[in-house]
Design an enzyme around this catalytic site. Structure first.
Site, PDB file in Angstrom:
ATOM      1  N   SER A  81       0.838  -1.200   0.000  1.00 13.69           N
ATOM      2  CA  SER A  81       0.000   0.000   0.000  1.00 13.69           C
ATOM      3  C   SER A  81       0.871   1.247   0.000  1.00 13.69           C
ATOM      4  O   SER A  81       1.938   1.271   0.628  1.00 13.69           O
ATOM      5  CB  SER A  81      -0.913   0.022   1.227  1.00 13.69           C
ATOM      6  OG  SER A  81      -1.631   1.239   1.305  1.00 13.69           O
ATOM      7  N   LYS A 114       1.233  -3.739   5.783  1.00 18.46           N
ATOM      8  CA  LYS A 114       1.484  -3.634   4.345  1.00 18.46           C
ATOM      9  C   LYS A 114       2.963  -3.399   4.040  1.00 18.46           C
ATOM     10  O   LYS A 114       3.496  -3.896   3.047  1.00 18.46           O
ATOM     11  CB  LYS A 114       0.645  -2.497   3.754  1.00 18.46           C
ATOM     12  CG  LYS A 114      -0.856  -2.803   3.686  1.00 18.46           C
ATOM     13  CD  LYS A 114      -1.136  -4.032   2.854  1.00 18.46           C
ATOM     14  CE  LYS A 114      -2.593  -4.201   2.528  1.00 18.46           C
ATOM     15  NZ  LYS A 114      -2.861  -5.466   1.814  1.00 18.46           N
ATOM     16  N   TYR A 127      -2.193  -0.617   9.751  1.00 22.04           N
ATOM     17  CA  TYR A 127      -2.324  -1.068   8.363  1.00 22.04           C
ATOM     18  C   TYR A 127      -0.999  -0.902   7.620  1.00 22.04           C
ATOM     19  O   TYR A 127      -0.549  -1.802   6.905  1.00 22.04           O
ATOM     20  CB  TYR A 127      -3.424  -0.244   7.702  1.00 22.04           C
ATOM     21  CG  TYR A 127      -3.722  -0.565   6.258  1.00 22.04           C
ATOM     22  CD1 TYR A 127      -4.432  -1.703   5.904  1.00 22.04           C
ATOM     23  CD2 TYR A 127      -3.335   0.305   5.251  1.00 22.04           C
ATOM     24  CE1 TYR A 127      -4.724  -1.984   4.576  1.00 22.04           C
ATOM     25  CE2 TYR A 127      -3.620   0.046   3.917  1.00 22.04           C
ATOM     26  CZ  TYR A 127      -4.323  -1.101   3.588  1.00 22.04           C
ATOM     27  OH  TYR A 127      -4.617  -1.364   2.280  1.00 22.04           O
TER      28      TYR A 127
END
Length: 325
Positions: A153, A170, A166
């Site tokens: 990401s 990622k 997150y």
């Protein structure tokens, strides 16, 4: 131009019941692949489970004349990961392609993140890449062929406020994929990371609380989205994803971005930097301070593919700067 095809290939796509994964699965099937459509059927925050999402995509594929089976095991457990891969092996006898795509969001400030917001995110992004990736890799190694695509990401590579959990999950895809690519090179297995950009149901888990960070708010408010209208859909990411898992692709050990119809390689590189005088005496903190601008200037750079490549680059810099013959 020869059309990219996947005839005879078996693909596993996790998180394929919606959004990016669904589009990947549909296009793989259109181009001849047999597809395991995996989706637990939970919400965008990782709550609940349902067989409906995976089953709907399988029906779509079959209605188009393709071959697909549904799997609703969780990627976030070792048993679930093994069962997902076993579905491919039991149905078609092999697995050629893994697109590790499943995920969800639980956003909050870094200092306010709880274990309930950290652990499940790490499980479904980082641990799942091992739990599904390891059995897939073993089967690919035995067959002498494989294509693995991990989903990273921009939130990790570049940073996104209120997404520390997150981004950590990622960002780990970079290190994992690099090692899989190196080890897999001995067995015909390639591994890359994609940084997709697409509007999806995960947006419902985001809020504008991150605008409390002035620099981040400034970046968002000054962004130029003029080239992005209608181009942040899953379909704009699918061509890159499919190419990276195709036989035609020989690239491995890379990170690739899809954003608004722009496709680019994202690189981690090292500047030439400053080389301390030769000898066994380390420089002082004051020496670092005095040369910090040189340390930070990109100038001539290297792109190490292993840690040992960096030793070679350091020796080259030392010779260039006249401190080593």
């Amino acid at each position: 131009m020869n059309q990219i095809r996947f005839d005879g290939r078996v693909a596993v796509v996790t998180g394929a019941g919606n959004g990016l994964g669904r589009d990947y699965a549909l296009e793989l099937a259109r181009r001849g692949a047999k597809v395991v459509v995996n989706d637990l059927g939970g919400s965008a925050s990782g709550v609940g489970a349902s067989k409906d999402a995976a089953s709907r995509v399988v029906e779509e594929i079959r209605d188009l004349g393709g071959a697909a089976v549904a799997n609703t095991d969780s990627v976030a457990t070792r048993a679930g990961g093994a069962a997902i891969v076993q579905t491919a092996l039991d149905t078609w006898g092999k697995i050629d392609i893994l697109i590790s795509n499943a995920g969800f969001l639980r956003n909050n400030r870094f200092d306010d993140l709880t274990d309930e917001q950290i652990d499940p995110i790490i499980d479904v992004h980082l641990k799942a890449a091992f739990y599904v990736g390891q059995p897939a890799y073993r089967a690919m190694r035995a067959a002498g062929y494989g294509r693995i695509l991990f989903t990273g990401s921009a939130s990790a590579m570049f940073g996104h406020a209120w997404q520390a959990n997150y981004a950590a999950g990622k960002g780990a895809m970079l290190g994992l994929s690099n090692v899989v690519a190196l080890e897999g090179s001995a067995y015909g297995i390639q591994s890359n990371v994609i940084l997709p950009t697409a509007s999806s149901r995960l947006e419902g888990e985001m809020n504008t609380g991150y605008l409390e960070i002035p620099e981040f708010a400034k970046s968002l408010q000054s962004a130029d989205f003029s080239a992005s209208e209608g181009r942040v859909t899953p379909a704009f990411n699918t061509p890159l994803a499919l190419y990276l898992v195709s036989e035609a692709c020989t690239a491995t050990h890379g990170v690739y971005s899809a954003n608004s119809g722009r496709y680019s390689r994202v690189r981690i590189c090292a500047s030439e930097g400053w080389f301390a005088p030769m000898g066994s005496t380390p420089p002082s903190v004051d020496d670092i301070a005095a040369h910090f601008d040189q340390i930070c200037t990109l100038g001539e750079y290297s792109e190490p593919m292993t840690p040992y490549d960096e030793f070679t680059a350091a020796a080259k810099a030392a010779r260039k700067q006249g401190v080593h013959s």
